[in-house]
Design a protein around this motif. Structure first.
Motif, mmCIF file in Angstrom:
data_model
loop_
_atom_site.group_PDB
_atom_site.id
_atom_site.type_symbol
_atom_site.label_atom_id
_atom_site.label_comp_id
_atom_site.label_asym_id
_atom_site.label_seq_id
_atom_site.Cartn_x
_atom_site.Cartn_y
_atom_site.Cartn_z
ATOM 1 N N LEU A 13 79.077 0.399 -72.710
ATOM 2 C CA LEU A 13 79.246 -0.834 -73.471
ATOM 3 C C LEU A 13 78.016 -1.727 -73.377
ATOM 4 C CD1 LEU A 13 82.921 -1.679 -72.460
ATOM 5 C CD2 LEU A 13 82.160 -0.923 -74.719
ATOM 6 N N GLY A 14 77.407 -1.789 -72.202
ATOM 7 C CA GLY A 14 76.221 -2.623 -72.055
ATOM 8 C C GLY A 14 75.074 -2.156 -72.920
ATOM 9 N N TYR A 15 74.858 -0.851 -72.957
ATOM 10 C CA TYR A 15 73.776 -0.286 -73.764
ATOM 11 C C TYR A 15 74.034 -0.492 -75.253
ATOM 12 C CZ TYR A 15 70.403 3.083 -75.597
ATOM 13 O OH TYR A 15 69.376 3.678 -76.291
ATOM 14 N N GLU A 16 75.271 -0.251 -75.677
ATOM 15 C CA GLU A 16 75.595 -0.424 -77.100
ATOM 16 C C GLU A 16 75.485 -1.881 -77.515
ATOM 17 O OE1 GLU A 16 76.912 0.623 -81.065
ATOM 18 O OE2 GLU A 16 75.768 1.552 -79.441
ATOM 19 N N THR A 17 75.889 -2.787 -76.625
ATOM 20 C CA THR A 17 75.709 -4.216 -76.906
ATOM 21 C C THR A 17 74.233 -4.537 -77.066
ATOM 22 O OG1 THR A 17 77.710 -4.800 -75.662
ATOM 23 C CG2 THR A 17 76.101 -6.550 -76.039
ATOM 24 N N ALA A 18 73.412 -4.007 -76.174
ATOM 25 C CA ALA A 18 71.968 -4.225 -76.254
ATOM 26 C C ALA A 18 71.403 -3.677 -77.558
ATOM 27 C CB ALA A 18 71.279 -3.580 -75.054
ATOM 28 N N ARG A 19 71.856 -2.504 -77.951
ATOM 29 C CA ARG A 19 71.364 -1.903 -79.204
ATOM 30 C C ARG A 19 71.725 -2.769 -80.400
ATOM 31 N NH1 ARG A 19 72.930 0.500 -83.525
ATOM 32 N NH2 ARG A 19 75.143 0.412 -82.970
ATOM 33 N N ARG A 20 72.969 -3.195 -80.440
ATOM 34 C CA ARG A 20 73.422 -3.977 -81.595
ATOM 35 C C ARG A 20 72.732 -5.341 -81.665
ATOM 36 N NH1 ARG A 20 79.863 -3.741 -82.267
ATOM 37 N NH2 ARG A 20 79.255 -4.900 -84.141
ATOM 38 N N LEU A 21 72.542 -5.975 -80.531
ATOM 39 C CA LEU A 21 71.897 -7.282 -80.544
ATOM 40 C C LEU A 21 70.400 -7.166 -80.827
ATOM 41 C CD1 LEU A 21 73.778 -9.073 -77.636
ATOM 42 C CD2 LEU A 21 74.062 -9.422 -80.109
ATOM 43 N N THR A 22 69.789 -6.087 -80.386
ATOM 44 C CA THR A 22 68.390 -5.828 -80.754
ATOM 45 C C THR A 22 68.268 -5.682 -82.256
ATOM 46 O OG1 THR A 22 67.897 -4.764 -78.635
ATOM 47 C CG2 THR A 22 66.433 -4.276 -80.457
ATOM 48 N N ASP A 23 69.189 -4.901 -82.832
ATOM 49 C CA ASP A 23 69.188 -4.721 -84.296
ATOM 50 C C ASP A 23 69.436 -6.041 -85.019
ATOM 51 O OD1 ASP A 23 68.721 -2.046 -83.939
ATOM 52 O OD2 ASP A 23 70.764 -1.393 -84.417
ATOM 53 N N VAL A 28 66.133 -8.729 -76.327
ATOM 54 C CA VAL A 28 67.116 -8.292 -75.343
ATOM 55 C C VAL A 28 66.438 -7.878 -74.048
ATOM 56 C CG1 VAL A 28 68.884 -6.574 -74.811
ATOM 57 C CG2 VAL A 28 68.807 -7.598 -77.084
ATOM 58 N N LEU A 29 66.995 -8.358 -72.945
ATOM 59 C CA LEU A 29 66.542 -7.999 -71.615
ATOM 60 C C LEU A 29 67.613 -7.126 -70.980
ATOM 61 C CD1 LEU A 29 65.293 -11.536 -70.520
ATOM 62 C CD2 LEU A 29 63.982 -9.704 -71.620
ATOM 63 N N ILE A 30 67.235 -5.905 -70.620
ATOM 64 C CA ILE A 30 68.148 -4.926 -70.067
ATOM 65 C C ILE A 30 68.242 -5.121 -68.558
ATOM 66 C CG2 ILE A 30 68.542 -2.459 -69.653
ATOM 67 C CD1 ILE A 30 68.875 -3.048 -72.546
ATOM 68 N N GLY A 31 69.381 -5.584 -68.070
ATOM 69 C CA GLY A 31 69.601 -5.712 -66.642
ATOM 70 C C GLY A 31 70.302 -4.477 -66.117
ATOM 71 N N GLN A 39 64.831 1.332 -67.071
ATOM 72 C CA GLN A 39 63.593 1.393 -67.849
ATOM 73 C C GLN A 39 63.730 2.342 -69.020
ATOM 74 O OE1 GLN A 39 60.662 -0.581 -67.133
ATOM 75 N NE2 GLN A 39 60.530 0.034 -69.288
ATOM 76 N N ALA A 40 64.422 3.473 -68.807
ATOM 77 C CA ALA A 40 64.639 4.432 -69.894
ATOM 78 C C ALA A 40 65.438 3.800 -71.029
ATOM 79 C CB ALA A 40 65.357 5.673 -69.363
ATOM 80 N N LEU A 45 65.267 1.312 -76.582
ATOM 81 C CA LEU A 45 65.691 0.233 -77.482
ATOM 82 C C LEU A 45 64.564 -0.715 -77.868
ATOM 83 C CD1 LEU A 45 69.099 -0.719 -75.812
ATOM 84 C CD2 LEU A 45 68.751 0.603 -77.901
ATOM 85 N N GLY A 46 63.414 -0.570 -77.248
ATOM 86 C CA GLY A 46 62.336 -1.524 -77.488
ATOM 87 C C GLY A 46 62.632 -2.859 -76.838
ATOM 88 N N ALA A 47 63.307 -2.818 -75.701
ATOM 89 C CA ALA A 47 63.673 -4.026 -74.955
ATOM 90 C C ALA A 47 62.840 -4.085 -73.677
ATOM 91 C CB ALA A 47 65.164 -4.008 -74.633
ATOM 92 N N ARG A 48 63.088 -5.103 -72.865
ATOM 93 C CA ARG A 48 62.413 -5.208 -71.573
ATOM 94 C C ARG A 48 63.426 -5.035 -70.458
ATOM 95 N NH1 ARG A 48 60.297 -8.528 -67.489
ATOM 96 N NH2 ARG A 48 61.330 -10.480 -68.085
ATOM 97 N N PHE A 49 63.045 -4.258 -69.449
ATOM 98 C CA PHE A 49 63.922 -4.002 -68.310
ATOM 99 C C PHE A 49 63.688 -5.032 -67.220
ATOM 100 C CE2 PHE A 49 64.006 -1.829 -64.045
ATOM 101 C CZ PHE A 49 65.377 -1.919 -63.866
#
Length: 231
Positions: A13-23, A28-31, A39-40, A45-49
């Motif tokens: 769910l966290g990853y999909e939320t990040a993907r959708r909000l990036t789009d 988006v900052l990936i915690g 980092q992967a 997603l083109g986000a920052r870890f």
């Protein structure tokens, strides 16, 4: 540009939320706790870890300092990190089992929120979304027609009830911040062996909705993808 930080964002769910909000145009900052997986996910997603362990004061403080140094602040905090805990029957649950679940699911939210409030208050529209569950709803867990009424998981359900109450109390105490809880619903994730009937996209509908509310949006609510959920 809206800057959003999500805990536990390297999968499900966290990853999909990040993907959708990036789009949707968010920065988006990936915690995540695991640097390799975090980092992967960010690279994909083109986000920052940003490394964070929500059970560790020093890690949370370091994550807040990292964001302060790079972004200066955030607009949205999504407290998504959580654990299911033991599958032991109720008569075998120990205090240590309870401590493990509540430390991540409840105390972790308090720890992160405390550290990140100064970052949120740099925003003109600060928003917190706590990922709760219908499993913490008295009404849902007493309804035999709902899946929540047929599952027994004492520690997880109790922790999510605490998350929802914590959300309503934060909403009352922080009038300058919109604080809401999201129930993903029964979604196919690692939590349930991918047995849920909803996709992760459907499971993130309420999270994304609450993360993108405007200045006139709600506070102190618990919502699933269909609307406000009884508690």
């Amino acid at each position: 540009m809206t800057t959003t930080f999500i805990t536990g964002a390297n999968k499900s769910l966290g990853y999909e939320t990040a993907r959708r909000l990036t789009d949707a145009g968010h920065t988006v900052l990936i915690g995540a706790r695991d640097p390799g997986r975090g980092q992967a996910a960010a690279d994909a997603l083109g986000a920052r870890f940003v490394r964070i362990d929500v059970t560790d004061d020093a890690s949370v403080a370091a994550a807040a300092d990292d964001i302060r140094a790079h972004e200066g602040g955030i607009d949205v905090l999504i407290n998504n990190a959580g654990v299911l805990g033991t599958h032991s029957p109720a008569d075998r649950i120990t205090a240590a089992d309870a401590g493990e679940v509540f430390e991540v699911n409840v105390v972790g939210i308090v720890r992160v929120t405390h550290a990140f409030l100064p970052l949120l208050r740099t925003s003109t529209n600060p928003v917190i979304v706590n990922v709760s569950s219908g499993m913490g709803s008295f009404a849902a867990t007493h309804d035999p027609g709902r899946v929540e009424g047929r599952v027994v998981a004492p520690l997880y359900t109790a922790s999510k009830a605490a998350v929802t109450m914590l959300t309503t109390q934060y909403a009352k105490s922080l009038p300058d911040v919109k604080v809401n809880a999201a129930d993903p619903g029964y979604t196919a994730t690692d939590f349930n062996g991918h047995s849920g009937p909803q996709t992760v996209t459907q499971g993130t509908d309420a999270i994304v909705e609450l993360a993108t509310i405007g200045a006139d949006g709600p506070t102190g609510t618990l919502r699933d993808r269909h609307g406000t959920l009884g508690w």
